[in-house]
Design an enzyme around this catalytic site. Structure first.
Site, PDB file in Angstrom:
ATOM      1  N   LYS A  78       0.880  -0.761   0.086  1.00 33.36           N
ATOM      2  CA  LYS A  78       0.067  -0.155   0.236  1.00 33.36           C
ATOM      3  C   LYS A  78       0.805   0.966  -0.268  1.00 33.36           C
ATOM      4  O   LYS A  78       2.426   1.137   0.602  1.00 33.36           O
ATOM      5  CB  LYS A  78      -0.705   0.481   0.939  1.00 33.36           C
ATOM      6  CG  LYS A  78      -1.779   0.847   1.326  1.00 33.36           C
ATOM      7  CD  LYS A  78      -2.821   0.643   2.983  1.00 33.36           C
ATOM      8  CE  LYS A  78      -4.175   1.454   2.360  1.00 33.36           C
ATOM      9  NZ  LYS A  78      -4.870   1.268   3.923  1.00 33.36           N
ATOM     10  N   SER A 153      -9.453   1.377   3.128  1.00 33.07           N
ATOM     11  CA  SER A 153      -8.963   2.387   2.242  1.00 33.07           C
ATOM     12  C   SER A 153      -7.653   1.387   1.353  1.00 33.07           C
ATOM     13  O   SER A 153      -6.844   1.572   0.560  1.00 33.07           O
ATOM     14  CB  SER A 153      -8.091   2.672   3.296  1.00 33.07           C
ATOM     15  OG  SER A 153      -7.152   2.410   4.084  1.00 33.07           O
ATOM     16  N   SER A 177     -10.314  -1.190   7.072  1.00 25.64           N
ATOM     17  CA  SER A 177      -9.055  -1.538   6.045  1.00 25.64           C
ATOM     18  C   SER A 177      -8.403  -1.892   5.266  1.00 25.64           C
ATOM     19  O   SER A 177      -8.185  -2.246   3.688  1.00 25.64           O
ATOM     20  CB  SER A 177      -8.607   0.286   6.231  1.00 25.64           C
ATOM     21  OG  SER A 177      -8.827   0.960   6.081  1.00 25.64           O
TER      22      SER A 177
END
Lengths: 485, 95
Positions: A78, A153, A177
């Protein structure tokens, strides 16, 4: 052989026995990214040259007889993890050109084993969102249905696994997330107990809730990757100095007499039919394997979303104060004077959801409102944590849905932030309580969309949820289903 | 709970965010809706409940007061939008 479809443990065997080289595997993944990412947008930055160099180094290391579980394995992170010398944007215009000066500890631990970094993954800006639509680099799409969101996310972390663009990825989980995108994309996503994995070098959103974890193709890989990243780090004062168990040893196909709680507040009337069916099916599987089910109550569940959005935004407003256009990040060029320069830089650098949360958090912390909002939320957090403590006196783990519905359509919830926030109802309480949870693929929807099953453990009870998840996985093949791309 | 435009202006100033008029209008209605929802917490009696600021109890983490390696001035300044010598450069604070 399609190398890009393999798990960490499968590729490791091939690398170790020299049937496959890391260069071949890395080339396969880079080709897959090239062929598919125009439709998915899982990557913000692809580091092809660096990846090939790292793969060559890994092959030399394997040639000398040193092959750790991640040596030569192509992975992606990420874009919230700092990676030395490589752009780290957190999906924000604010950090569009930010080159990290050091590595996040979680990534440093993987790098030490010789993992190959393919690139940096898309997400909601500063990890604020449930759909990965709040990215300055465009929305990520769900590989199972590109009209739908991948979750957020850590949407890129899950979409990249589902699209077979990386063997494994890391995400972060502040209110769901990791687990929610894993659920929507048919992957395994583990949120470890707060303090289990270092947050050093992870761009901060809400520091009392943020936690790093793996997104993988199966439970065995989740255990392997957690093993690599877990442990005390002197550079994160909230990381816990508790011995890291051998997670792979917990991978036993045995749930006999395991007591599993079903929180009645999570199985409400009106739960999506496909989600309900997936839960019923999972319960039947585990029961047939010898697990015992008990209804439990987490009476403060209905307050969790409100509690979370006060605490998380308050912490975010404080954490994001560092972006002032002085030390790093975007600076507005036209502004006169210091204050105007800061206010203008932040206006230009942040997207709408980030501004909204900074505003909410600033309001909740401002003079006259602190007690009514922030302090109140912290007290409610205590009650939510107590709910879990009480439940874990009766049962070993909890079983719940991850999300109230399968992946929704792109654009469906962007106009109404509150509706978007409510989609995190089943994952947020775990962060508030600080404990661990895993999302694993359960029975898909009638339309073939992935649906995740959440297993929640006691604080530092990762071994128990990994064992239950592993046992469930042995009786199903949903984790082996692949998105048609 | 409804928020006024004056309050939005005040909070935006505290947060150092230069908002456009359209943003102010949007946030006024959205924040009012979100804060009304947050007021569901007022339905809970929390008298005598202590606040939780972190999920896992941790003690202060001290390290030895010893000099150790750091990233150095050049690297620390490498991402600065503007610098001069070994300093960050900012617009004038006092005219």
């Amino acid at each position: 052989m399609e190398l890009h479809t393999l798990t960490i443990h499968q590729l490791h065997q091939l690398l170790k026995s020299r049937q496959v080289s890391s260069v071949e595997a890395t080339r396969s993944l880079l080709a897959r990214i090239e062929a598919t990412d125009s439709r998915i947008n899982a990557f913000i930055t692809v580091a092809a040259d660096q990846a090939m160099t790292a793969a060559e180094v890994a092959d030399q290391r394997i040639g000398s007889g040193d092959c750790a579980p991640l040596t030569g394995v192509p992975v992606a992170l990420k874009d919230i993890f700092l990676t030395e010398g490589l752009r780290t944007t957190c999906a924000s215009r604010m950090l569009e050109n930010f080159i990290a000066p050091y590595d996040a500890t979680a990534w440093a631990n993987m790098k030490k084993q010789g993992a190959v970094l393919l690139g940096k993954l898309n997400q909601d800006e500063f990890a604020m969102g449930s759909s990965s639509e709040n990215s300055a680099f465009g929305a990520t799409r769900n590989p199972w249905d590109t009209n739908r969101i991948p979750g957020g996310s850590s949407g890129g972390s899950a979409a990249a696994i589902a699209a077979q663009q990386a063997i494994a990825t890391l995400g972060t989980d502040t209110g769901g997330s990791i687990r929610q995108p894993a659920s929507h994309c048919g992957c395994v996503g583990l949120k470890p107990t707060y303090g289990r994995v270092s947050r050093h070098g992870v761009i901060a959103y809400a520091s009392s809730l943020d936690q790093v974890g793996p997104v993988t193709r199966d439970v065995t890989d989740a255990a392997l990757l957690l093993q690599t990243i877990a442990g005390h780090d002197p550079l994160d004062s909230t990381s816990v100095a508790q011995a890291v168990p051998d997670y792979s040893a917990a991978l036993k196909n045995d749930v006999k007499r395991l007591k599993i709680g079903l929180p009645k507040e999570y199985f409400i009337d009106g739960l999506d039919q496909d989600v309900q069916r997936a839960m019923d099916n999972a319960i039947a599987h585990l029961r047939s394997q010898g697990a015992e089910f008990v209804e439990v109550s987490l009476p403060h569940t209905a307050y969790a979303v409100a509690c979370y959005y006060l605490i998380a935004t308050a912490e975010a407003s404080s954490n994001l104060a560092r972006y002032e256009g002085v030390r790093f990040g975007r600076r507005a060029s036209e502004a006169q004077g210091l204050i105007e320069m800061m206010s203008q830089s932040r206006a230009e650098g942040f997207g709408a959801e980030v501004k909204r949360r900074i505003m909410l958090g600033t309001y909740a912390l401002s003079s006259g409102y602190y007690d009514a909002y922030y302090l109140k939320a912290q007290k409610v957090r205590t009650l939510i944590q107590r709910d879990f403590n009480e439940a874990f006196k009766q049962v070993d783990i909890l079983l719940t849905p991850v999300a109230p519905t399968p992946a929704f359509r792109i654009g469906e919830k962007t106009a109404d932030p509150l509706q978007m926030y409510l989609s995190d109802i089943f994952t947020i309480p775990v962060n508030l309580a600080g404990t661990c949870g895993i999302s694993i693929p359960a029975q898909p929807s009638a339309d073939g969309l992935p649906i995740g099953l959440q297993l929640i453990g006691r604080p530092f009870g990762e071994e128990t949820i990994l064992q239950a998840a592993y046992s469930f996985e042995q009786t199903t093949d949903w984790h082996r289903q692949k998105a048609a791309l | 709970m409804s928020i006024t435009c004056t309050e939005i202006d005040h909070v935006a100033r505290l947060a150092r965010l230069a908002l456009s008029d359209a943003e102010k209008e949007l946030f006024t209605s959205q924040m009012s809706a979100i804060l009304s929802y947050a007021e569901t917490l007022n339905g809970l009696d929390t008298d005598g409940i202590s606040p939780t600021s972190r999920a896992v109890p941790v003690e202060n983490a001290f390290r030895a007061d010893a000099v150790s390696a750091s990233i150095g001035t050049d690297q620390a300044l490498a991402n600065a939008p503007d610098r001069v010598d070994s300093f960050f450069r900012v617009p004038p604070v006092i005219e």
